[in-house]
Design an enzyme around this catalytic site. Structure first.
Site: not given
Ligand code: IFM
Length: 464
Positions: A181, A369
């Site tokens: 990210e 994710e």
């Molecule tokens: O917790 C975070 C993660 O570290 C990165 N992506 C989004 C998640 C939720 O906010």
């Protein structure tokens, strides 16, 4: 039959019909080092920007820090057992750079490397695939003191770190994610100031974004030079469908700008070797010259990957606003939202997958994710009912099944997250785990969503 099995049985009735996992597909869970490990002073670990940020009053809700977090650094063995008990097939974790190189340069800290080596070996012994992320936001503070990602030299330091880690762990870890990210690191960390290092300077954020992307390219090259055959490398971007709140030209333009800011600024260089022209013009007009890009950088950024990691949580609805970043702000959500206020829309995942395939790449996709935070009830008699999270998972798994049926090449699905953990500026107030963590006792209690996921995996495997 254990209590866990008995409760899992009940979820089958309510559960969705699982999709048939294609060959090689794995169901996983994900975490990140600073969010779960704790033991921030153990075994020679150096300070990271998140230690500094969290310890700065006013930056994190309730003054929470990752000093202890889920104490995973000491409890990793039982956490691996926990994953095994949930029939998880793949585990995406991140490596804390300051455990490997406490100041981000030079001397390698053996004890840090050994921690991840033992973790990866123990996962493999249980048949759980380790997937490692090199950077999930915990830059060594010493590098930040010298300019951090604003400084081009940090890119070379990162490539060196990637080479060291790949060389040491390449025999036990086959799948590698360079950056996680980069939009969050660059813009939320350096323009909006909500995340570490907490800066509010757009020119810095733009240079940081370029250096992060370049670091992905350089780390890919470094990993390839040391990984044995079969090693695979990719980057994880968080992608959002961006929708105009109202269907008129001003809103559509706001959506184009937001899409450029959050999605295309990263997708275009990685897959097309160029920054999107409309955004270059906009940034040059509103921020100043983009002076970080040098000859050859874009070729390095666009070096071919083996897979692409997509983090998906929610769509964004937007409207024009003179005050918002680049004159756009979030509009009201439509329909249900999570505890973070993020709109729940499994169909958005299908849209992202289709867009990536149509406009960018036919590489295999890992959903690196996907998950949700809700205000869960406290465990009662060993049970945590979290019907909303379970429904969120069921909906997104169904969306993947549909995407697969439409021809998408999805090879992994990682639930964010295995454990309730340190949710950055929200501290411990937002719980994303499918396993409840009592932060006083460190007791882990699988929530109903974890049992649903286990049961889903079992049923998917029985059918395959
Ligand atoms: O917790 C975070 C993660 O570290 C990165 N992506 C989004 C998640 C939720 O906010």
């Amino acid at each position: 039959m254990t209590a866990v099995d008995a409760r899992a049985g009940t979820t089958a009735e309510a559960g969705a019909e699982p999709f048939a996992p294609p060959p090689g597909f794995r169901f996983g869970v994900a975490t990140a080092a600073y969010q779960i490990e704790g033991s921030t002073l153990a075994d020679g670990r150096g300070e990271s920007i998140w230690d500094r940020f969290a310890h700065t009053p006013g930056k994190v809700a309730d003054g929470d820090t990752g000093d202890v977090a889920c104490d995973h650094y000491r409890r990793w063995r039982s956490d691996v057992e926990l994953m095994d008990s949930l029939h998880v097939e793949s585990y995406r974790f991140s490596i804390a750079w300051p455990r490997i190189q406490p100041t981000g340069v030079g001397t390698v800290n053996r004890r840090g490397l050994d921690f991840y080596k033992r973790l990866a070996e123990s996962l493999r012994e249980r048949g759980i695939e380790p997937v490692a992320t090199l950077y999930h936001w915990d830059l060594p503070q010493a590098l930040q003191n010298g300019g951090g990602w604003d400084r081009r030299d940090t890119v070379e330091r990162f490539a060196e770190y990637a080479r060291v880690v790949g060389d040491e762990l390449g025999d036990v870890v086959a799948s590698w994610i360079t950056q996680n990210e980069p939009w969050c690191t660059a813009f939320l960390g350096n323009a909006i100031g909500r995340k570490a290092p907490g800066l509010t300077d757009w020119a810095t954020a733009l240079r940081v974004s370029h250096h992060l992307l370049l670091s992905h390219g350089r780390a890919t090259e470094a990993l390839r030079s040391v990984l044995p055959g079969g090693g695979e490398v990719g980057i994880a971007l968080n992608l959002f469908p961006v929708l105009p709140a109202v269907d008129d030209e001003a809103h559509r333009e706001a959506a184009r700008v937001r899409d450029g800011y959050v999605n295309r600024w990263f997708l275009d260089p990685v897959f097309k070797g160029a920054y999107p022209e409309d955004m270059v013009e906009r940034y040059e007009r509103e921020v100043g010259p983009l002076n970080a890009v040098r000859d050859g950088d874009l070729e390095a950024i666009a070096a071919p990957c083996d897979f692409f990691g997509v983090n998906y949580y929610n769509p964004m609805r937007v409207e024009p606003s003179p005050d918002g970043p680049l004159h756009v702000r979030d509009a009201e959500s439509v329909g249900p939202v999570t505890g973070m206020g993020w709109e729940i829309d499994p169909d958005g995942l299908k849209q992202i997958l289709a867009r990536v395939r149509e406009e960018y790449t036919s590489l295999p996709i890992m959903i690196t994710e996907n998950g949700s935070a809700f205000e869960d009830a406290e465990p009662a008699d060993g049970v945590v009912e979290d019907p909303q999270r379970r429904a969120y998972l069921a909906g997104h798994l169904a969306a993947i099944g549909e995407a697969l049926a439409d021809g998408a090449d999805v090879t992994r699905y990682f639930v964010w997250s295995l454990l309730d953990n340190f949710e950055w500026e929200d501290g411990y107030a937002q719980r994303f785990g499918i396993v409840h963590v009592d932060f006083e006792t460190q007791a882990r209690t699988p929530k109903a969503s974890a049992l649903f996921y286990k049961d889903y995996i079992d049923r998917a495997r029985k059918g395959s």
